[in-house]
Write a protein that holds these residues in place. Structure first.
Motif, PDB file in Angstrom:
ATOM      1  N   PRO A 175      12.509   3.273  -6.572  1.00 30.81           N
ATOM      2  CA  PRO A 175      13.052   4.626  -6.778  1.00 30.81           C
ATOM      3  C   PRO A 175      11.984   5.722  -6.650  1.00 30.81           C
ATOM      4  N   GLY A 176      12.360   6.815  -6.019  1.00 32.13           N
ATOM      5  CA  GLY A 176      11.449   7.946  -5.888  1.00 32.13           C
ATOM      6  C   GLY A 176      10.467   7.823  -4.735  1.00 32.13           C
ATOM      7  N   THR A 177      10.570   6.746  -3.984  1.00 33.05           N
ATOM      8  CA  THR A 177       9.661   6.560  -2.842  1.00 33.05           C
ATOM      9  C   THR A 177      10.452   6.024  -1.648  1.00 33.05           C
ATOM     10  N   VAL A 178       9.799   6.045  -0.506  1.00 31.30           N
ATOM     11  CA  VAL A 178      10.315   5.261   0.620  1.00 31.30           C
ATOM     12  C   VAL A 178       9.357   4.079   0.736  1.00 31.30           C
ATOM     13  N   THR A 179       9.894   2.894   0.579  1.00 27.89           N
ATOM     14  CA  THR A 179       9.031   1.714   0.633  1.00 27.89           C
ATOM     15  C   THR A 179       9.227   0.993   1.953  1.00 27.89           C
ATOM     16  N   GLY A 206       2.389  10.699   3.886  1.00 33.88           N
ATOM     17  CA  GLY A 206       2.109  11.156   2.518  1.00 33.88           C
ATOM     18  C   GLY A 206       2.406  10.149   1.422  1.00 33.88           C
ATOM     19  N   ASP A 207       2.187  10.590   0.174  1.00 32.86           N
ATOM     20  CA  ASP A 207       2.206   9.674  -0.975  1.00 32.86           C
ATOM     21  C   ASP A 207       3.585   9.132  -1.343  1.00 32.86           C
ATOM     22  N   ALA A 208       4.634   9.815  -0.888  1.00 38.35           N
ATOM     23  CA  ALA A 208       5.983   9.331  -1.238  1.00 38.35           C
ATOM     24  C   ALA A 208       6.358   8.098  -0.422  1.00 38.35           C
ATOM     25  N   VAL A 209       5.540   7.794   0.577  1.00 44.27           N
ATOM     26  CA  VAL A 209       5.818   6.614   1.408  1.00 44.27           C
ATOM     27  C   VAL A 209       4.825   5.506   1.050  1.00 44.27           C
ATOM     28  N   ILE A 210       5.370   4.371   0.673  1.00 50.05           N
ATOM     29  CA  ILE A 210       4.505   3.251   0.279  1.00 50.05           C
ATOM     30  C   ILE A 210       4.610   2.151   1.324  1.00 50.05           C
ATOM     31  N   PHE A 211       3.456   1.685   1.773  1.00 46.06           N
ATOM     32  CA  PHE A 211       3.434   0.585   2.743  1.00 46.06           C
ATOM     33  C   PHE A 211       3.041  -0.700   2.022  1.00 46.06           C
ATOM     34  N   ARG A 212       3.888  -1.705   2.163  1.00 47.75           N
ATOM     35  CA  ARG A 212       3.569  -2.993   1.524  1.00 47.75           C
ATOM     36  C   ARG A 212       3.483  -4.082   2.576  1.00 47.75           C
ATOM     37  N   GLU A 213       2.394  -4.824   2.533  1.00 46.61           N
ATOM     38  CA  GLU A 213       2.234  -5.951   3.455  1.00 46.61           C
ATOM     39  C   GLU A 213       2.537  -7.241   2.705  1.00 46.61           C
ATOM     40  N   VAL A 214       3.345  -8.091   3.307  1.00 45.74           N
ATOM     41  CA  VAL A 214       3.565  -9.416   2.721  1.00 45.74           C
ATOM     42  C   VAL A 214       2.988 -10.431   3.712  1.00 45.74           C
ATOM     43  N   ASP A 215       1.917 -11.064   3.284  1.00 44.49           N
ATOM     44  CA  ASP A 215       1.198 -11.988   4.167  1.00 44.49           C
ATOM     45  C   ASP A 215       1.851 -13.371   4.085  1.00 44.49           C
ATOM     46  N   THR A 216       2.694 -13.647   5.084  1.00 41.58           N
ATOM     47  CA  THR A 216       3.444 -14.904   5.025  1.00 41.58           C
ATOM     48  C   THR A 216       2.667 -16.072   5.646  1.00 41.58           C
ATOM     49  N   SER A 217       1.405 -15.847   5.995  1.00 39.77           N
ATOM     50  CA  SER A 217       0.581 -16.996   6.384  1.00 39.77           C
ATOM     51  C   SER A 217       0.210 -17.788   5.129  1.00 39.77           C
ATOM     52  N   ASP A 218       0.443 -17.151   3.974  1.00 36.75           N
ATOM     53  CA  ASP A 218       0.332 -17.884   2.715  1.00 36.75           C
ATOM     54  C   ASP A 218       1.671 -18.611   2.501  1.00 36.75           C
ATOM     55  N   ARG A 219       1.630 -19.920   2.482  1.00 36.58           N
ATOM     56  CA  ARG A 219       2.860 -20.732   2.471  1.00 36.58           C
ATOM     57  C   ARG A 219       3.759 -20.413   1.267  1.00 36.58           C
ATOM     58  N   GLU A 220       3.142 -20.294   0.099  1.00 44.15           N
ATOM     59  CA  GLU A 220       3.925 -20.015  -1.111  1.00 44.15           C
ATOM     60  C   GLU A 220       4.677 -18.697  -0.963  1.00 44.15           C
ATOM     61  N   THR A 221       3.994 -17.699  -0.411  1.00 38.44           N
ATOM     62  CA  THR A 221       4.620 -16.378  -0.233  1.00 38.44           C
ATOM     63  C   THR A 221       5.796 -16.489   0.736  1.00 38.44           C
ATOM     64  N   GLY A 230       9.116  -9.601   9.594  1.00 41.48           N
ATOM     65  CA  GLY A 230      10.213  -8.639   9.507  1.00 41.48           C
ATOM     66  C   GLY A 230       9.722  -7.311   8.966  1.00 41.48           C
ATOM     67  N   LEU A 231      10.456  -6.252   9.312  1.00 43.15           N
ATOM     68  CA  LEU A 231      10.091  -4.912   8.857  1.00 43.15           C
ATOM     69  C   LEU A 231      11.290  -4.307   8.130  1.00 43.15           C
ATOM     70  N   PHE A 232      11.079  -3.906   6.885  1.00 45.60           N
ATOM     71  CA  PHE A 232      12.155  -3.357   6.065  1.00 45.60           C
ATOM     72  C   PHE A 232      11.785  -1.956   5.599  1.00 45.60           C
ATOM     73  N   ILE A 233      12.737  -1.032   5.724  1.00 41.15           N
ATOM     74  CA  ILE A 233      12.535   0.310   5.183  1.00 41.15           C
ATOM     75  C   ILE A 233      13.540   0.472   4.055  1.00 41.15           C
ATOM     76  N   ASN A 234      13.029   0.639   2.847  1.00 44.46           N
ATOM     77  CA  ASN A 234      13.888   0.680   1.644  1.00 44.46           C
ATOM     78  C   ASN A 234      14.881  -0.476   1.607  1.00 44.46           C
ATOM     79  N   ILE A 253      11.699   6.381   8.746  1.00 44.43           N
ATOM     80  CA  ILE A 253      11.074   6.645   7.444  1.00 44.43           C
ATOM     81  C   ILE A 253      11.373   8.092   7.027  1.00 44.43           C
ATOM     82  N   MET A 254      11.263   9.022   7.976  1.00 43.61           N
ATOM     83  CA  MET A 254      11.506  10.435   7.654  1.00 43.61           C
ATOM     84  C   MET A 254      12.955  10.666   7.224  1.00 43.61           C
ATOM     85  N   LYS A 255      13.850   9.914   7.810  1.00 38.92           N
ATOM     86  CA  LYS A 255      15.271  10.014   7.432  1.00 38.92           C
ATOM     87  C   LYS A 255      15.441   9.659   5.957  1.00 38.92           C
ATOM     88  N   GLN A 256      14.750   8.610   5.540  1.00 34.17           N
ATOM     89  CA  GLN A 256      14.827   8.183   4.137  1.00 34.17           C
ATOM     90  C   GLN A 256      14.102   9.170   3.224  1.00 34.17           C
TER      91      GLN A 256
END
Ligand code: COA
Length: 260
Positions: A175-179, A206-221, A230-234, A253-256
């Protein structure tokens, strides 16, 4: 024509999927090279096809299925087979027997390493990695997830078929961000390119946009999410297929952002 194991002199070309002419491939960063270093010790194998003049025209890469994005036992899985088909760069090598030769060399290698069969994936559309091509080469359907078909060929009678590892959850919006969440294994330049573009767009917005990387070369992840790339916006996925352009990602992203 001959098939060889990937050797250090051809590594850069292999990281570029033989597309050394392509600007987009350069934009995909060094994720593939780093993935290669990690997966070599997990049993990754790669072979190249050279024509009679010694020019590389095709490649295949495969690894024990226990390290791939499908479930199975004692099988190898083909991540991709690619015979260069563009006019640019080295030119079109398709339909000259390289694909068949690469596949049969990989199968022989997997057998020698004690595998009970080979798995491969393809899509049900008449382009990209076509499931129908593998069927023509003696593979049969083991599982299906939407348009993605998992195929296999068994080498021994006691081999058991593979199955897809399915999506377990999607990223929750914050909430409050675009992730923007990017799942990246590193093996495929197409996904690496989407990652680079999304990261760049986020940094510019800017700061309202958060970029998260999920490293799936880690098997557990990978197993936690059931998503390799895959790429997900919100929480909403930007579809599979060719990598979305930088402009398209930024626009989404700007739309969100406007909705905040
Ligand atoms: C599929 C592919 C590997 C085949 O390699 P190739 O060197 O062109 O094929 P070959 O010359 O070895 O031919 C093997 C057989 O496939 C058939 N074939 C080749 N290209 C084909 C095509 N586009 N559609 C249907 N059949 C095809 C050939 O007729 C031949 O049939 P046969 O066994 O009856 O003789 C190659 O076309 C390719 O790389 N396609 C793109 C795959 C891709 O998107 N890879 C990226 C994944 S990340």
């Amino acid at each position: 024509m001959k098939i060889i194991d990937l050797s250090s002199e051809y590594e850069t070309l292999y990281f570029q999927c033989l597309e050394d002419w392509s600007e987009e491939i350069r934009e995909a960063g060094d994720h593939r090279a780093r993935w290669y270093e990690k997966y070599r010790s997990r049993g990754l194998r790669a072979k190249l096809a050279l024509d009679d003049s010694g020019t590389v025209g095709g490649m295949i890469q495969y690894l024990p299925i226990e390290h791939a994005f499908a479930a199975g036992r004692n099988l190898y899985m083909i991540l991709c087979i690619w015979v260069h088909g563009y006019k640019q760069g080295r030119g079109n090598f398709q339909k000259q027997g390289m694909g068949k030769a690469l596949l049969s060399a990989a199968e022989a290698d997997a057998k020698e390493r004690g595998a009970k069969g080979m798995a491969a994936w393809g899509i049900l559309l008449p382009f990209w990695m076509k499931a129908s091509w593998f069927k023509k080469q003696g593979y049969s359907k083991a599982d299906r997830d939407s348009i993605r078909v998992l195929l296999w060929k068994k080498f021994t009678e006691d081999a058991t078929p593979p199955s897809w590892i399915r999506r377990k959850k999607v990223p929750a919006p914050c909430p409050g961000t675009v992730t923007v969440t990017c799942f990246k294994n590193g093996w495929c330049p197409v996904q690496n390119l989407a990652f680079e573009r999304a990261q760049k767009a986020c940094a510019e917005l800017g700061d309202a946009v958060i970029f998260r990387e999920v490293d799936t070369s880690d098997r557990e992840t990978f197993l936690e999410w059931g998503i390799a790339d895959g790429l997900f916006i919100n929480g909403k996925e930007m579809g599979i297929g060719p990598p979305p352009s930088y402009q398209k990602i930024k626009k989404q992203i700007m739309k969100q952002l406007k909705k905040l």
